[in-house]
Write a protein that holds these residues in place. Structure first.
Motif, PDB file in Angstrom:
ATOM      1  N   LYS A  47       0.821  -1.208   0.000  1.00  0.00           N
ATOM      2  CA  LYS A  47       0.000   0.000   0.000  1.00  0.00           C
ATOM      3  C   LYS A  47       0.857   1.260   0.000  1.00  0.00           C
ATOM      4  O   LYS A  47       0.442   2.297  -0.471  1.00  0.00           O
ATOM      5  N   TYR A  48       2.060   1.182   0.536  1.00  0.00           N
ATOM      6  CA  TYR A  48       2.856   2.377   0.751  1.00  0.00           C
ATOM      7  C   TYR A  48       4.084   2.504  -0.145  1.00  0.00           C
ATOM      8  O   TYR A  48       4.717   3.548  -0.178  1.00  0.00           O
ATOM      9  N   MET A  49       4.457   1.435  -0.825  1.00  0.00           N
ATOM     10  CA  MET A  49       5.613   1.535  -1.712  1.00  0.00           C
ATOM     11  C   MET A  49       5.434   0.620  -2.916  1.00  0.00           C
ATOM     12  O   MET A  49       4.689  -0.357  -2.861  1.00  0.00           O
ATOM     13  N   ARG A  50       6.134   1.015  -4.010  1.00  0.00           N
ATOM     14  CA  ARG A  50       6.106   0.190  -5.225  1.00  0.00           C
ATOM     15  C   ARG A  50       7.392   0.406  -6.005  1.00  0.00           C
ATOM     16  O   ARG A  50       8.029   1.460  -5.910  1.00  0.00           O
ATOM     17  N   LEU A  80      19.947  -1.260 -10.727  1.00  0.00           N
ATOM     18  CA  LEU A  80      19.412   0.000 -10.214  1.00  0.00           C
ATOM     19  C   LEU A  80      17.898  -0.124 -10.153  1.00  0.00           C
ATOM     20  O   LEU A  80      17.275  -0.622 -11.083  1.00  0.00           O
ATOM     21  N   THR A  81      17.312   0.359  -9.067  1.00  0.00           N
ATOM     22  CA  THR A  81      15.872   0.269  -8.887  1.00  0.00           C
ATOM     23  C   THR A  81      15.329   1.627  -8.474  1.00  0.00           C
ATOM     24  O   THR A  81      15.898   2.292  -7.606  1.00  0.00           O
ATOM     25  N   LEU A  82      14.246   2.039  -9.129  1.00  0.00           N
ATOM     26  CA  LEU A  82      13.548   3.267  -8.772  1.00  0.00           C
ATOM     27  C   LEU A  82      12.310   2.865  -7.982  1.00  0.00           C
ATOM     28  O   LEU A  82      11.462   2.119  -8.478  1.00  0.00           O
ATOM     29  N   GLY A 135       4.904   8.913  -2.067  1.00  0.00           N
ATOM     30  CA  GLY A 135       4.894  10.021  -3.014  1.00  0.00           C
ATOM     31  C   GLY A 135       6.279  10.545  -3.373  1.00  0.00           C
ATOM     32  O   GLY A 135       6.402  11.455  -4.173  1.00  0.00           O
ATOM     33  N   ARG A 136       7.323   9.998  -2.780  1.00  0.00           N
ATOM     34  CA  ARG A 136       8.694  10.388  -3.117  1.00  0.00           C
ATOM     35  C   ARG A 136       9.362   9.219  -3.831  1.00  0.00           C
ATOM     36  O   ARG A 136       8.979   8.072  -3.658  1.00  0.00           O
ATOM     37  N   TYR A 137      10.372   9.527  -4.611  1.00  0.00           N
ATOM     38  CA  TYR A 137      11.042   8.515  -5.425  1.00  0.00           C
ATOM     39  C   TYR A 137      12.499   8.386  -4.995  1.00  0.00           C
ATOM     40  O   TYR A 137      13.175   9.382  -4.749  1.00  0.00           O
ATOM     41  N   TYR A 138      12.961   7.146  -4.910  1.00  0.00           N
ATOM     42  CA  TYR A 138      14.317   6.865  -4.470  1.00  0.00           C
ATOM     43  C   TYR A 138      14.997   5.957  -5.497  1.00  0.00           C
ATOM     44  O   TYR A 138      14.432   4.948  -5.913  1.00  0.00           O
ATOM     45  N   LEU A 139      16.208   6.330  -5.884  1.00  0.00           N
ATOM     46  CA  LEU A 139      17.013   5.509  -6.766  1.00  0.00           C
ATOM     47  C   LEU A 139      18.004   4.749  -5.893  1.00  0.00           C
ATOM     48  O   LEU A 139      18.803   5.357  -5.175  1.00  0.00           O
ATOM     49  N   ASP A 168      11.803  14.348  -5.625  1.00  0.00           N
ATOM     50  CA  ASP A 168      10.474  14.777  -5.181  1.00  0.00           C
ATOM     51  C   ASP A 168       9.412  14.358  -6.195  1.00  0.00           C
ATOM     52  O   ASP A 168       8.280  14.057  -5.834  1.00  0.00           O
ATOM     53  N   ALA A 169       9.786  14.383  -7.461  1.00  0.00           N
ATOM     54  CA  ALA A 169       8.869  13.989  -8.528  1.00  0.00           C
ATOM     55  C   ALA A 169       9.555  12.931  -9.381  1.00  0.00           C
ATOM     56  O   ALA A 169      10.776  12.754  -9.341  1.00  0.00           O
ATOM     57  N   LEU A 170       8.774  12.265 -10.180  1.00  0.00           N
ATOM     58  CA  LEU A 170       9.293  11.224 -11.044  1.00  0.00           C
ATOM     59  C   LEU A 170      10.243  11.830 -12.073  1.00  0.00           C
ATOM     60  O   LEU A 170       9.912  12.832 -12.705  1.00  0.00           O
ATOM     61  N   PRO A 171      11.436  11.293 -12.238  1.00  0.00           N
ATOM     62  CA  PRO A 171      12.376  11.825 -13.221  1.00  0.00           C
ATOM     63  C   PRO A 171      11.809  11.711 -14.642  1.00  0.00           C
ATOM     64  O   PRO A 171      10.914  10.919 -14.896  1.00  0.00           O
ATOM     65  N   GLU A 172      12.375  12.518 -15.548  1.00  0.00           N
ATOM     66  CA  GLU A 172      11.914  12.475 -16.939  1.00  0.00           C
ATOM     67  C   GLU A 172      12.160  11.112 -17.543  1.00  0.00           C
ATOM     68  O   GLU A 172      13.168  10.463 -17.275  1.00  0.00           O
TER      69      GLU A 172
END
Length: 139
Positions: free
Chosen positions: A42-45, A58-60, A65-69, A84-88
């Motif tokens: 529910k909280y991460m994908r 490498l995993t995004l 609501g925040r994104y981590y590489l 903070d937002a999804l990279p291009e």
């Protein structure tokens, strides 16, 4: 064939399709649900994954609501960057087309040179294709 061999043959013919169907259903439905339960939350994908080797990638990941590489290795996970937002998104439709065209041109040129060399050998013009070595052979 005796009776016992015939009976074993009938068993194999009837049970083999049953085993194949069970294996297919297990792979199609059983394993996909197990993988989905382990990866879904529910909280991460996991947004995307790029393998870098048999035991690294490498995993995004999206968490709250925040994104981590993150870099994943065999026994190690390292946070590389936080977004903070999804990279291009990277446009992959044109990747490799320039190199493929260049490779085709180089291959075509090499093929023509080989054909010319072989044609020269058939006509009795020996040589290795190198100008310097042909002149040394003549001396």
């Amino acid at each position: 064939m005796d009776n016992e061999t015939l009976w074993l043959f009938i068993k194999v013919i009837t049970l083999l399709p049953l085993i194949l169907v069970m294996a297919y259903l297990t792979i199609k439905y059983g394993l996909s649900r197990a993988g989905g339960a382990a990866m879904g939350s529910k909280y991460m994908r996991r947004v995307d994954h790029l393998p870098l080797g048999p035991k690294a990638g490498l995993t995004l990941v999206e968490i709250g609501g925040r994104y981590y590489l993150v870099a994943c290795q065999e026994n190690h996970v390292t946070l590389l960057k936080e977004f903070d937002a999804l990279p291009e998104q990277i446009n992959t439709s044109g990747i490799g087309t320039d190199s493929a065209v260049h490779f085709k041109e180089v291959l075509s040129q090499q093929f023509k040179q080989t054909q010319q060399y072989l044609a020269g050998r058939r006509q009795g013009k020996g040589g290795s294709g190198c100008q310097g070595s042909d002149q040394q052979d003549k001396k």
